[in-house]
Design a protein around this motif. Sequence first.
Motif, PDB file in Angstrom:
ATOM      1  N   GLN A 123      -3.422   7.453   0.305  1.00  0.00           N
ATOM      2  CA  GLN A 123      -2.996   6.352  -0.569  1.00  0.00           C
ATOM      3  C   GLN A 123      -3.041   6.790  -2.029  1.00  0.00           C
ATOM      4  O   GLN A 123      -4.027   7.376  -2.469  1.00  0.00           O
ATOM      5  CB  GLN A 123      -3.900   5.132  -0.344  1.00  0.00           C
ATOM      6  CG  GLN A 123      -3.533   3.968  -1.234  1.00  0.00           C
ATOM      7  CD  GLN A 123      -3.946   2.577  -0.742  1.00  0.00           C
ATOM      8  OE1 GLN A 123      -3.682   1.597  -1.421  1.00  0.00           O
ATOM      9  NE2 GLN A 123      -4.566   2.467   0.410  1.00  0.00           N
ATOM     10  N   HIS A 153      -6.886  -2.973  -4.614  1.00  0.00           N
ATOM     11  CA  HIS A 153      -7.251  -1.718  -5.245  1.00  0.00           C
ATOM     12  C   HIS A 153      -6.569  -1.649  -6.603  1.00  0.00           C
ATOM     13  O   HIS A 153      -5.452  -2.140  -6.762  1.00  0.00           O
ATOM     14  CB  HIS A 153      -6.770  -0.510  -4.428  1.00  0.00           C
ATOM     15  CG  HIS A 153      -7.015  -0.628  -2.949  1.00  0.00           C
ATOM     16  ND1 HIS A 153      -8.270  -0.708  -2.413  1.00  0.00           N
ATOM     17  CD2 HIS A 153      -6.151  -0.664  -1.904  1.00  0.00           C
ATOM     18  CE1 HIS A 153      -8.161  -0.779  -1.084  1.00  0.00           C
ATOM     19  NE2 HIS A 153      -6.891  -0.756  -0.752  1.00  0.00           N
ATOM     20  N   TYR A 157      -5.887   5.736  12.794  1.00  0.00           N
ATOM     21  CA  TYR A 157      -4.833   5.927  11.800  1.00  0.00           C
ATOM     22  C   TYR A 157      -5.438   6.598  10.577  1.00  0.00           C
ATOM     23  O   TYR A 157      -6.583   6.322  10.224  1.00  0.00           O
ATOM     24  CB  TYR A 157      -4.290   4.544  11.427  1.00  0.00           C
ATOM     25  CG  TYR A 157      -3.590   4.442  10.093  1.00  0.00           C
ATOM     26  CD1 TYR A 157      -2.203   4.369  10.008  1.00  0.00           C
ATOM     27  CD2 TYR A 157      -4.322   4.410   8.901  1.00  0.00           C
ATOM     28  CE1 TYR A 157      -1.569   4.269   8.776  1.00  0.00           C
ATOM     29  CE2 TYR A 157      -3.691   4.314   7.675  1.00  0.00           C
ATOM     30  CZ  TYR A 157      -2.317   4.244   7.619  1.00  0.00           C
ATOM     31  OH  TYR A 157      -1.693   4.152   6.403  1.00  0.00           O
ATOM     32  N   ARG A 168     -12.249   4.326   3.105  1.00  0.00           N
ATOM     33  CA  ARG A 168     -11.578   5.123   2.056  1.00  0.00           C
ATOM     34  C   ARG A 168     -12.455   6.318   1.809  1.00  0.00           C
ATOM     35  O   ARG A 168     -13.677   6.189   1.692  1.00  0.00           O
ATOM     36  CB  ARG A 168     -11.454   4.353   0.738  1.00  0.00           C
ATOM     37  CG  ARG A 168     -11.307   2.870   0.860  1.00  0.00           C
ATOM     38  CD  ARG A 168      -9.934   2.463   1.243  1.00  0.00           C
ATOM     39  NE  ARG A 168      -9.843   1.048   1.575  1.00  0.00           N
ATOM     40  CZ  ARG A 168      -8.798   0.511   2.168  1.00  0.00           C
ATOM     41  NH1 ARG A 168      -7.771   1.270   2.504  1.00  0.00           N
ATOM     42  NH2 ARG A 168      -8.770  -0.769   2.447  1.00  0.00           N
ATOM     43  N   HIS A 198      -5.151  -8.467   0.050  1.00  0.00           N
ATOM     44  CA  HIS A 198      -4.825  -8.981   1.383  1.00  0.00           C
ATOM     45  C   HIS A 198      -6.047  -8.790   2.287  1.00  0.00           C
ATOM     46  O   HIS A 198      -7.039  -8.206   1.878  1.00  0.00           O
ATOM     47  CB  HIS A 198      -3.558  -8.302   1.947  1.00  0.00           C
ATOM     48  CG  HIS A 198      -3.708  -6.856   2.319  1.00  0.00           C
ATOM     49  ND1 HIS A 198      -2.636  -6.049   2.640  1.00  0.00           N
ATOM     50  CD2 HIS A 198      -4.798  -6.044   2.439  1.00  0.00           C
ATOM     51  CE1 HIS A 198      -3.062  -4.840   2.941  1.00  0.00           C
ATOM     52  NE2 HIS A 198      -4.371  -4.807   2.829  1.00  0.00           N
ATOM     53  N   VAL A 203       1.306   4.587   0.786  1.00  0.00           N
ATOM     54  CA  VAL A 203       0.551   5.526   1.617  1.00  0.00           C
ATOM     55  C   VAL A 203       1.506   6.436   2.378  1.00  0.00           C
ATOM     56  O   VAL A 203       2.522   5.975   2.904  1.00  0.00           O
ATOM     57  CB  VAL A 203      -0.307   4.745   2.653  1.00  0.00           C
ATOM     58  CG1 VAL A 203      -1.081   5.693   3.544  1.00  0.00           C
ATOM     59  CG2 VAL A 203      -1.264   3.772   1.956  1.00  0.00           C
ATOM     60  N   ASP A 243      -7.156   7.011   3.633  1.00  0.00           N
ATOM     61  CA  ASP A 243      -7.451   5.776   4.356  1.00  0.00           C
ATOM     62  C   ASP A 243      -7.666   6.120   5.821  1.00  0.00           C
ATOM     63  O   ASP A 243      -6.848   6.832   6.421  1.00  0.00           O
ATOM     64  CB  ASP A 243      -6.234   4.835   4.316  1.00  0.00           C
ATOM     65  CG  ASP A 243      -6.066   4.119   2.994  1.00  0.00           C
ATOM     66  OD1 ASP A 243      -7.081   3.779   2.375  1.00  0.00           O
ATOM     67  OD2 ASP A 243      -4.904   3.887   2.610  1.00  0.00           O
ATOM     68  N   LEU A 277      -8.133   3.918   9.319  1.00  0.00           N
ATOM     69  CA  LEU A 277      -8.173   2.558   9.883  1.00  0.00           C
ATOM     70  C   LEU A 277      -8.116   2.616  11.406  1.00  0.00           C
ATOM     71  O   LEU A 277      -7.623   3.585  11.996  1.00  0.00           O
ATOM     72  CB  LEU A 277      -7.007   1.700   9.372  1.00  0.00           C
ATOM     73  CG  LEU A 277      -7.087   1.188   7.919  1.00  0.00           C
ATOM     74  CD1 LEU A 277      -6.424   2.169   6.977  1.00  0.00           C
ATOM     75  CD2 LEU A 277      -6.449  -0.178   7.759  1.00  0.00           C
ATOM     76  N   HIS A 297      -7.112  -8.273   6.703  1.00  0.00           N
ATOM     77  CA  HIS A 297      -6.611  -8.054   8.070  1.00  0.00           C
ATOM     78  C   HIS A 297      -7.770  -7.778   9.009  1.00  0.00           C
ATOM     79  O   HIS A 297      -8.900  -7.492   8.560  1.00  0.00           O
ATOM     80  CB  HIS A 297      -5.587  -6.910   8.089  1.00  0.00           C
ATOM     81  CG  HIS A 297      -5.914  -5.759   7.207  1.00  0.00           C
ATOM     82  ND1 HIS A 297      -6.974  -4.930   7.424  1.00  0.00           N
ATOM     83  CD2 HIS A 297      -5.334  -5.312   6.054  1.00  0.00           C
ATOM     84  CE1 HIS A 297      -7.025  -4.010   6.482  1.00  0.00           C
ATOM     85  NE2 HIS A 297      -6.045  -4.224   5.621  1.00  0.00           N
ATOM     86  N   HIS A 335      -9.271  -7.610   0.052  1.00  0.00           N
ATOM     87  CA  HIS A 335      -9.441  -6.364  -0.704  1.00  0.00           C
ATOM     88  C   HIS A 335      -8.191  -6.027  -1.481  1.00  0.00           C
ATOM     89  O   HIS A 335      -7.082  -6.197  -1.000  1.00  0.00           O
ATOM     90  CB  HIS A 335      -9.844  -5.197   0.207  1.00  0.00           C
ATOM     91  CG  HIS A 335      -8.915  -4.961   1.360  1.00  0.00           C
ATOM     92  ND1 HIS A 335      -8.882  -5.768   2.470  1.00  0.00           N
ATOM     93  CD2 HIS A 335      -7.986  -3.998   1.566  1.00  0.00           C
ATOM     94  CE1 HIS A 335      -7.980  -5.315   3.317  1.00  0.00           C
ATOM     95  NE2 HIS A 335      -7.405  -4.241   2.798  1.00  0.00           N
ATOM     96  N   ARG A 393       0.886  -1.164   0.000  1.00  0.00           N
ATOM     97  CA  ARG A 393       0.000   0.000   0.000  1.00  0.00           C
ATOM     98  C   ARG A 393       0.926   1.217   0.000  1.00  0.00           C
ATOM     99  O   ARG A 393       1.709   1.389   0.933  1.00  0.00           O
ATOM    100  CB  ARG A 393      -0.885   0.039   1.250  1.00  0.00           C
ATOM    101  CG  ARG A 393      -1.856  -1.128   1.383  1.00  0.00           C
ATOM    102  CD  ARG A 393      -2.910  -1.146   0.287  1.00  0.00           C
ATOM    103  NE  ARG A 393      -3.898  -2.209   0.425  1.00  0.00           N
ATOM    104  CZ  ARG A 393      -3.855  -3.382  -0.226  1.00  0.00           C
ATOM    105  NH1 ARG A 393      -2.857  -3.670  -1.047  1.00  0.00           N
ATOM    106  NH2 ARG A 393      -4.825  -4.263  -0.069  1.00  0.00           N
TER     107      ARG A 393
HETATM  108  O1  GTQ Z   1      -5.570  -0.466   1.844  1.00  0.00           O
HETATM  109  O2  GTQ Z   1      -5.504  -2.264   3.010  1.00  0.00           O
HETATM  110  O3  GTQ Z   1      -3.424   2.969   4.707  1.00  0.00           O
HETATM  111  O4  GTQ Z   1      -3.868  -2.447   4.964  1.00  0.00           O
HETATM  112  C1  GTQ Z   1      -2.895   0.943   5.786  1.00  0.00           C
HETATM  113  C2  GTQ Z   1      -3.017  -0.437   5.856  1.00  0.00           C
HETATM  114  C3  GTQ Z   1      -4.252   0.968   3.826  1.00  0.00           C
HETATM  115  C4  GTQ Z   1      -5.209  -1.098   2.842  1.00  0.00           C
HETATM  116  C5  GTQ Z   1      -3.525   1.624   4.778  1.00  0.00           C
HETATM  117  C6  GTQ Z   1      -3.753  -1.120   4.907  1.00  0.00           C
HETATM  118  C7  GTQ Z   1      -4.387  -0.414   3.880  1.00  0.00           C
END
Ligand code: GTQ
Length: 348
Positions: free
Chosen positions: A97, A151, A93, A116, A108, A74, A163, A165, A110, A149, A72
Amino acid sequence: MTQARQNTVSNSRADFYERIGQRSMTPLWEVMRGLVTPEPASPCAPNLWRYDDIRPFIMEAGGLITAKEAERRVLILENPGMPGQSRITRSLYAGMQLILPGEVAPSHRHMQTALRFVIEGSGAYTAVDGEKTIMRPGDFVITPQWCWHDHGNDSDAPMVWLDGLDIPLVQFLDASFAEHFEADEQPLTRPEGDSLARFGAGLLPVDQEAGALSSPVFNYPYARTREALETMRRSDEWDPCHGLKMKYVNPVTGGFAMPTMATFMQLMPKGFTGAPYRSTDGMVYVCVEGTGETVINGETFAWGPRDTFVVPSWAGHHHRVTSDDAVLFSFSDRVVQEKLGLWREKRG
Ligand code: GTQ
């Protein structure tokens, strides 16, 4: 107490602290005031990231590393009160991005929930659990926890989104799991727009049960949100602090759209000056339309479209609009605090 007596007491206490320290104990009375504070004492500092100011760096990152290599790509918006902690508030957080045309950020999943919020560009997509959604400016898109997910950007221009999170929250609870999908892109099993049609039209499948914690609507398009605000303004029910402020909801539960992050969109009309307000949830704002200022603890932050700013927990603040209508998107941990009986607000 005499000076000599005082010295003896503090020496014997210091000696005691040293000895109990060796047994992994420490005296509450030395730290109590910093632990059980009479009101929130956040290390979070108010701050504003002007998009024009940070954009060149976001684009520069595009030349330094690919989305695939970075996984990612970012730039974290890191709170200046908590350097090195990869967070914008104590619990949340945020980062910008970048996906360039033709790139894919590999699939991936998590335990962290992600949102977004599209800042620049149009036509890139995110795929969640077998469905793709095309993203446009102002759209609010959800990636629920433990959903695959990826992108991608099939458009001909760079795309940037914010982003948000719950990374610090999950880290605090030591509950993080993550894994990679075997391919860069997950297989698509549902047509584009399926979730919005199924769950976002005031309808639900007849036997729908409350299942996942996040909303099954995973793209809340800005066009719809904006139109709703525009229609509601006619009834003139402006909140003195927020203007016309709505929360995004999960249509299955009626609660917030995600289990750990509350999201909002608010319209403030031309000439609006909000009344002073504070709440226990530190709030991240993104300006979508218009210009204005937010005075936070006496300091003025002037914002315009695409700018991001953060208001710390319990910081007194008010908004002032300096253009025609202004529209602000925001998110916070309010949903968590409400579940735990912790959330408070104060007006005036
Ligand atoms: O797009 O899955 O800014 O896993 C930080 C961790 C975005 C993402 C982030 C992440 C993602």
